[in-house]
Scaffold this active site. Structure first.
Site, PDB file in Angstrom:
ATOM      1  N   THR A 207      53.499-120.986  10.549  1.00  0.00           N
ATOM      2  CA  THR A 207      54.656-121.367  11.371  1.00  0.00           C
ATOM      3  C   THR A 207      54.682-120.616  12.696  1.00  0.00           C
ATOM      4  O   THR A 207      54.164-119.505  12.783  1.00  0.00           O
ATOM      5  CB  THR A 207      55.922-121.001  10.546  1.00  0.00           C
ATOM      6  OG1 THR A 207      55.957-121.851   9.423  1.00  0.00           O
ATOM      7  CG2 THR A 207      57.198-121.119  11.343  1.00  0.00           C
ATOM      8  N   ILE A 236      61.725-129.260   2.009  1.00  0.00           N
ATOM      9  CA  ILE A 236      62.169-128.631   3.259  1.00  0.00           C
ATOM     10  C   ILE A 236      62.181-127.118   3.055  1.00  0.00           C
ATOM     11  O   ILE A 236      62.716-126.627   2.055  1.00  0.00           O
ATOM     12  CB  ILE A 236      63.573-129.141   3.658  1.00  0.00           C
ATOM     13  CG1 ILE A 236      63.479-130.645   3.990  1.00  0.00           C
ATOM     14  CG2 ILE A 236      64.119-128.376   4.852  1.00  0.00           C
ATOM     15  CD1 ILE A 236      64.825-131.317   4.136  1.00  0.00           C
ATOM     16  N   ASP A 238      62.397-123.000   4.934  1.00  0.00           N
ATOM     17  CA  ASP A 238      63.434-122.197   5.588  1.00  0.00           C
ATOM     18  C   ASP A 238      63.520-122.432   7.096  1.00  0.00           C
ATOM     19  O   ASP A 238      64.556-122.172   7.706  1.00  0.00           O
ATOM     20  CB  ASP A 238      63.147-120.706   5.365  1.00  0.00           C
ATOM     21  CG  ASP A 238      61.796-120.310   5.966  1.00  0.00           C
ATOM     22  OD1 ASP A 238      60.797-121.010   5.688  1.00  0.00           O
ATOM     23  OD2 ASP A 238      61.728-119.321   6.714  1.00  0.00           O
ATOM     24  N   HIS A 260      56.992-117.517   2.837  1.00  0.00           N
ATOM     25  CA  HIS A 260      57.269-118.409   1.714  1.00  0.00           C
ATOM     26  C   HIS A 260      58.739-118.846   1.768  1.00  0.00           C
ATOM     27  O   HIS A 260      59.638-118.128   1.313  1.00  0.00           O
ATOM     28  CB  HIS A 260      56.955-117.673   0.409  1.00  0.00           C
ATOM     29  CG  HIS A 260      56.861-118.587  -0.754  1.00  0.00           C
ATOM     30  ND1 HIS A 260      56.178-118.290  -1.887  1.00  0.00           N
ATOM     31  CD2 HIS A 260      57.373-119.822  -0.959  1.00  0.00           C
ATOM     32  CE1 HIS A 260      56.266-119.289  -2.750  1.00  0.00           C
ATOM     33  NE2 HIS A 260      56.994-120.237  -2.193  1.00  0.00           N
TER      34      HIS A 260
END
Ligand code: ASP
Length: 343
Positions: A207, A236, A238, A260
């Site tokens: 990310t 979906i 965080d 995670h």
């Protein structure tokens, strides 16, 4: 003027809502970014790969710096930095996003401003070229905070945002990761759900995110991701959840997370860090350490965050082997690091 009146006028001026001057908040402006956490060791990266990551992180930071230096707001700077990484196949966001179990890409992103708590988020979008741009549209042009799936796509179209075929996000490297991940999961003795837990972190993370403070002292945070390799249709993480993957509050700090996602949601990691700054009076690095090396680690969660406060203090704690990361303060040097032992 009576002494007490004079004092209250002075106090009023000090706590008034006038924009902060450079000296009021330490540095004029500052930014930190991340490009994901995981099993990132020197042994796993060639010199060329390492250089490619560093160059791209540098480009993203400079895109943010150009906005902030010119007096632009922190939200615009955060988006500028994130878009550089969304467009690069190196990171798990935009082009280069990981694949779902079904071989598609479902993208999540969010944005938050620390002045009034404005926020926008999108989840599970498949055709929006820049999910972080759509998050801004949701924040500024809709009455909602979060849109998902087809509704989010429809809104993107309405707002005239660039849309692409889902295959635009394809990269061979991520496709190979999907194949390997599926092989491992299928070959495992464990039930599918548990086998997934044992995938190398590399398969899962990457990310991107940015946090910044601008010349007016406004904090912003943003995060954009393809989620986790081989995730279920509709999962979906965080990253689009305000409080979990992204948080900004001018009275404490701004945070963008990577790791995670399920753990970051359950322990509302980003907001928890800022609450510790706000209510316990901790520094950003103390608060970040408590949550990443305390709460998260004890729960078995892996990942990291970037944190900034209105004085331009930066912390970048993580509990994985590495995290692509970097920051600058004002006109100062750019600091970029990948591995654990680096500052
Ligand atoms: N946090 C992201 C998610 O769970 C993954 C990542 O940070 O790489 O979707």
């Amino acid at each position: 003027m009576k002494k007490t009146l004079l004092l209250s006028v002075l106090a009023g001026a000090l706590i008034g809502s006038a924009p902060l001057q450079a000296d009021d908040h330490g540095v004029e402006y500052a930014m930190a970014i991340h490009g994901g956490a995981g099993t990132i060791t020197r042994a796993n990266l060639t010199d060329e790969q390492e250089q490619a990551y560093k160059d791209k992180l540098n480009e993203a930071l400079e895109a943010g710096r150009a906005v902030l230096k010119d007096g632009g707001d922190s939200t615009t700077a955060v988006i500028a930095a994130i878009q550089v990484m969304e467009e690069s196949p190196l990171f798990n966001s935009g082009k280069g996003a990981v694949y779902t179990w079904d071989g598609e890409h479902e993208l999540d992103a969010s944005l938050m401003e620390g002045e009034r708590g404005n926020a926008g988020a999108v989840a599970g979008v498949k055709t929006v070229k820049s999910p972080i741009e759509l998050a801004r549209e949701v924040m500024e042009e809709s009455v909602h905070v979060m849109l998902s799936g087809e509704g989010a796509e429809q809104f993107a179209k309405q707002q005239g945002l660039e849309q692409v075929d889902n295959s635009y996000f394809n990269t061979e490297r991520r496709y190979q990761q999907l194949l390997k991940a599926k092989e491992k999961i299928k070959a495992s003795e464990q039930p599918e759900q548990q086998a997934w837990e044992y995938l190398d972190l590399d398969y899962k993370y990457g990310t991107v995110g940015a946090v910044a403070v601008d010349k007016n002292g406004l904090l912003s945070a943003g995060t954009s991701t393809g989620g986790m390799t081989a995730k279920r249709y509709g999962r979906i993480g965080d990253s689009p959840i305000i409080g979990a993957g992204t948080w900004a509050d001018n009275d404490s700090c701004a945070v963008s997370a990577t790791g995670h996602g399920e753990y970051f949601i359950r322990f509302h990691v980003a907001a928890d860090i800022c609450s510790r700054v706000k209510y316990k009076g901790l520094s950003v690095s103390e608060a970040g350490d408590e949550v990443i090396h305390g709460v998260l680690e004890q729960a078995g969660g892996t990942g990291g965050v970037i944190i900034i406060d209105a004085d331009g203090n930066v912390a970048m704690p993580f509990n994985t082997e590495g995290m692509y990361r970097g920051y600058f303060k004002g006109d100062g040097d750019t600091h970029i690091a990948i591995y654990n032992e680096e500052e």
